[in-house]
Design an enzyme around this catalytic site. Structure first.
Site, mmCIF file in Angstrom:
data_model
loop_
_atom_site.group_PDB
_atom_site.id
_atom_site.type_symbol
_atom_site.label_atom_id
_atom_site.label_comp_id
_atom_site.label_asym_id
_atom_site.label_seq_id
_atom_site.Cartn_x
_atom_site.Cartn_y
_atom_site.Cartn_z
ATOM 1 C CG ASP A 22 -0.250 -0.054 2.549
ATOM 2 O OD1 ASP A 22 0.961 0.275 2.634
ATOM 3 O OD2 ASP A 22 -0.914 -0.404 3.538
ATOM 4 C CB ALA A 23 0.108 4.835 0.234
#
Length: 147
Positions: A22-23
């Site tokens: 994810d980020a």
């Protein structure tokens, strides 16, 4: 989720890539399911059974149930070991117990149970696991208790 005994454990080694995260650089939870799917496929391949050949022979394996517990995050560039142990075999299904661990220190990241049903390629109805695959699983150390 206790781990079953298996005479010959199987491990699939993989690395966490950018696309898996994810980020924040942490593996997105659903990607553990992908890692475990690959380990199950490679477990069958290690016994001489490619999923593509099984499909030609009118056998597909589909996930019937899945349960996963997440213990710690994996991060970008981590190397992982994913186990794939058959804990129960019935006429038309296999239950796998799986773990995802850091390859370097063995820390448990995720574990799960997956019931995999054998179905006909066209009918998608339950069918018996092919005898040759059943024999290979028993020959690899799988206890047949639970049949």
């Amino acid at each position: 989720m206790p781990a079953p005994n298996e005479a010959q454990p199987f491990f699939y080694r993989c690395r966490v890539y950018y696309e898996d995260t994810d980020a924040g650089g942490i593996v997105y939870y659903v990607n553990y399911l992908k890692f475990m799917e690959r380990a199950r496929t490679e477990r069958l391949r290690s016994l001489g059974f490619a999923q593509s050949q099984l499909a030609i022979d009118d056998s597909l394996f589909v996930v019937r149930t899945s349960e996963a517990r997440y213990h710690a995050p994996a991060r970008l560039d981590d190397e992982l070991l994913v186990s794939a142990a058959v804990s129960e075999m019935k006429r038309a299904s296999l239950t796998f117990y799986q773990e995802v661990r850091h390859a370097t220190d063995g820390k448990l990241l995720c574990e799960g149970h997956f019931q995999i049903a054998c179905v006909g390629t066209q009918s998608l109805k339950p069918r018996a696991i092919p005898d040759a695959l059943r024999d290979a699983l028993v020959g690899s150390g799988l206890s047949t208790a639970g049949e």
